[in-house]
Design a protein around this motif. Structure first.
Motif, PDB file in Angstrom:
ATOM      1  N   TYR A  48       0.829  -1.211   0.000  1.00  0.00           N
ATOM      2  CA  TYR A  48       0.000   0.000   0.000  1.00  0.00           C
ATOM      3  C   TYR A  48       0.864   1.261   0.000  1.00  0.00           C
ATOM      4  O   TYR A  48       0.503   2.280  -0.597  1.00  0.00           O
ATOM      5  N   VAL A  94      -9.909   3.711  -0.820  1.00  0.00           N
ATOM      6  CA  VAL A  94      -9.271   4.604   0.148  1.00  0.00           C
ATOM      7  C   VAL A  94      -8.118   3.923   0.887  1.00  0.00           C
ATOM      8  O   VAL A  94      -7.418   4.561   1.670  1.00  0.00           O
ATOM      9  N   THR A  95      -7.876   2.646   0.629  1.00  0.00           N
ATOM     10  CA  THR A  95      -6.889   1.884   1.403  1.00  0.00           C
ATOM     11  C   THR A  95      -5.502   2.514   1.373  1.00  0.00           C
ATOM     12  O   THR A  95      -4.827   2.609   2.401  1.00  0.00           O
ATOM     13  N   ARG A  96      -5.042   2.920   0.217  1.00  0.00           N
ATOM     14  CA  ARG A  96      -3.700   3.529   0.149  1.00  0.00           C
ATOM     15  C   ARG A  96      -3.652   4.822   0.955  1.00  0.00           C
ATOM     16  O   ARG A  96      -2.640   5.122   1.610  1.00  0.00           O
ATOM     17  N   GLU A  97      -4.735   5.587   0.925  1.00  0.00           N
ATOM     18  CA  GLU A  97      -4.788   6.815   1.715  1.00  0.00           C
ATOM     19  C   GLU A  97      -4.733   6.498   3.205  1.00  0.00           C
ATOM     20  O   GLU A  97      -4.108   7.218   3.987  1.00  0.00           O
ATOM     21  N   ARG A 131      -1.093   5.712   4.091  1.00  0.00           N
ATOM     22  CA  ARG A 131      -0.259   6.915   4.126  1.00  0.00           C
ATOM     23  C   ARG A 131      -0.600   7.801   5.320  1.00  0.00           C
ATOM     24  O   ARG A 131       0.291   8.360   5.975  1.00  0.00           O
ATOM     25  N   ALA A 132      -1.903   7.938   5.608  1.00  0.00           N
ATOM     26  CA  ALA A 132      -2.314   8.771   6.743  1.00  0.00           C
ATOM     27  C   ALA A 132      -1.824   8.176   8.057  1.00  0.00           C
ATOM     28  O   ALA A 132      -1.393   8.893   8.963  1.00  0.00           O
ATOM     29  N   ARG A 180      -5.973  11.617  10.751  1.00  0.00           N
ATOM     30  CA  ARG A 180      -5.447  12.832  10.139  1.00  0.00           C
ATOM     31  C   ARG A 180      -5.607  14.052  11.039  1.00  0.00           C
ATOM     32  O   ARG A 180      -4.963  15.082  10.821  1.00  0.00           O
ATOM     33  N   ARG A 186      -8.179  18.861   2.540  1.00  0.00           N
ATOM     34  CA  ARG A 186      -7.097  17.987   2.987  1.00  0.00           C
ATOM     35  C   ARG A 186      -7.633  16.677   3.545  1.00  0.00           C
ATOM     36  O   ARG A 186      -6.956  15.658   3.531  1.00  0.00           O
ATOM     37  N   GLU A 231     -10.039  14.966   2.377  1.00  0.00           N
ATOM     38  CA  GLU A 231     -10.675  14.154   1.344  1.00  0.00           C
ATOM     39  C   GLU A 231      -9.633  13.296   0.640  1.00  0.00           C
ATOM     40  O   GLU A 231      -8.568  13.783   0.280  1.00  0.00           O
ATOM     41  N   GLU A 241     -12.055  10.929   3.059  1.00  0.00           N
ATOM     42  CA  GLU A 241     -12.044  10.620   4.485  1.00  0.00           C
ATOM     43  C   GLU A 241     -11.476   9.220   4.692  1.00  0.00           C
ATOM     44  O   GLU A 241     -11.755   8.297   3.933  1.00  0.00           O
ATOM     45  N   VAL A 242     -10.665   9.074   5.729  1.00  0.00           N
ATOM     46  CA  VAL A 242     -10.111   7.753   6.022  1.00  0.00           C
ATOM     47  C   VAL A 242     -10.773   7.209   7.289  1.00  0.00           C
ATOM     48  O   VAL A 242     -10.808   7.874   8.315  1.00  0.00           O
TER      49      VAL A 242
END
Length: 275
Positions: A34, A57-60, A63-64, A248, A260, A262, A264-265
């Motif tokens: 990821y 949204v998994t990669r986000e 990273r978050a 976040r 920022r 968006e 949403e995680v």
């Protein structure tokens, strides 16, 4: 850091790797994928792509969560004055690891990484071969007693003094029947006053059920928990502001802007101190 090519050099004639199951998707290696890492195998990538297809949204999320880890270690080593870190379920080394952030902030910081994945241990030990203030040990969050009595943990960390216990993106791989709350309680009970507990965890949402399914064939199943259930890990402790929040929103670098956040995680994090 060991690369995917280094891993291949350890291959056996039959296609396997010593001590490593390359056919079963591994949650640490999926997380590495990821984040854009190279320390993963075909089974990991295939499972990870199924997760991403079900939840783009998994990669986000990954990273978050990684960004949160850097911020929280910077806070603990700096503002909170913590010089001891126990990172349980550490995962594969990447940029800005706990020991790097902690020791950049406080050169005296000592870090013990704990993981039950032989790939993680191999990579981390190679990376840390010359760092005398950092160790890597074999352990499992589900067996906190083994972690707390490990000779390397006891040798490097003084548990009679404050320590930060990091459980970052690990508890959602421990189902309720394996008693994750009891495991966290055992770790907290061993912590001296002034210690900190850090938890980040995926939130249960009906639309994420499809993303959980690929983990059922991995080395650890994924379990989403509600906001309140995540909060139970902090019982008896004092949450540090801003409390249990979207990952976040925990002391972000700069103002929180709608754009920022968006997309949403569905991931929450908190830090609490033991008084």
């Amino acid at each position: 850091m060991t690369t995917g090519r280094n891993l291949a050099s350890q291959a056996l004639p039959g296609g396997g790797i010593v001590g490593i199951d390359v056919r079963t998707p591994n949650v640490a290696r999926m997380y590495d994928y990821y984040l854009g890492g190279k320390d993963n195998f075909a089974a990991d990538r295939e499972a990870a792509e199924r997760v991403i297809a079900a939840a783009p949204v998994t990669r986000e999320i990954a990273r978050a969560n990684r960004a949160f880890l850097g911020r929280v270690v910077w806070f603990l080593a700096g503002e909170a004055g913590i010089s001891q870190f126990l990172d349980v379920g550490a995962g594969l080394p990447t940029r800005e690891n706990v020991h790097q952030v902690a020791q950049d902030t406080n050169p005296a910081a000592r870090v013990v990484y704990v993981d039950n994945d032989p790939v993680v241990l191999s990579h981390a030990r190679a990376l840390l071969a010359t760092n005398t203030q950092t160790r890597v040990v074999l352990g499992d969050v589900r067996k906190p007693g083994d972690i707390l009595t490990d000779p390397d943990v006891r040798d490097l960390l003084d548990l009679s003094q404050p320590v930060a216990v990091l459980l970052v993106a690990v508890l959602h791989f421990v189902p309720d029947h394996e008693d994750p709350y009891g495991a966290v309680r055992a770790l907290v009970d061993a912590m001296a006053p002034g210690s900190f507990l850090v938890v980040s965890h995926v939130e249960y949402r009906p639309e994420l059920v499809g993303a959980v399914k690929p983990y059922q064939r991995a080395n650890a199943p994924a379990v989403g928990r509600t906001f309140d259930d995540i909060g139970r890990f902090f019982e008896g402790l004092e949450l540090v502001p801003p409390g249990l929040v979207n990952v976040r929103e925990w002391r972000p670098d700069g103002p929180i802007l709608t754009a920022r956040l968006e997309p949403e995680v569905p991931f929450f994090a908190g830090v609490a101190v033991k008084r």
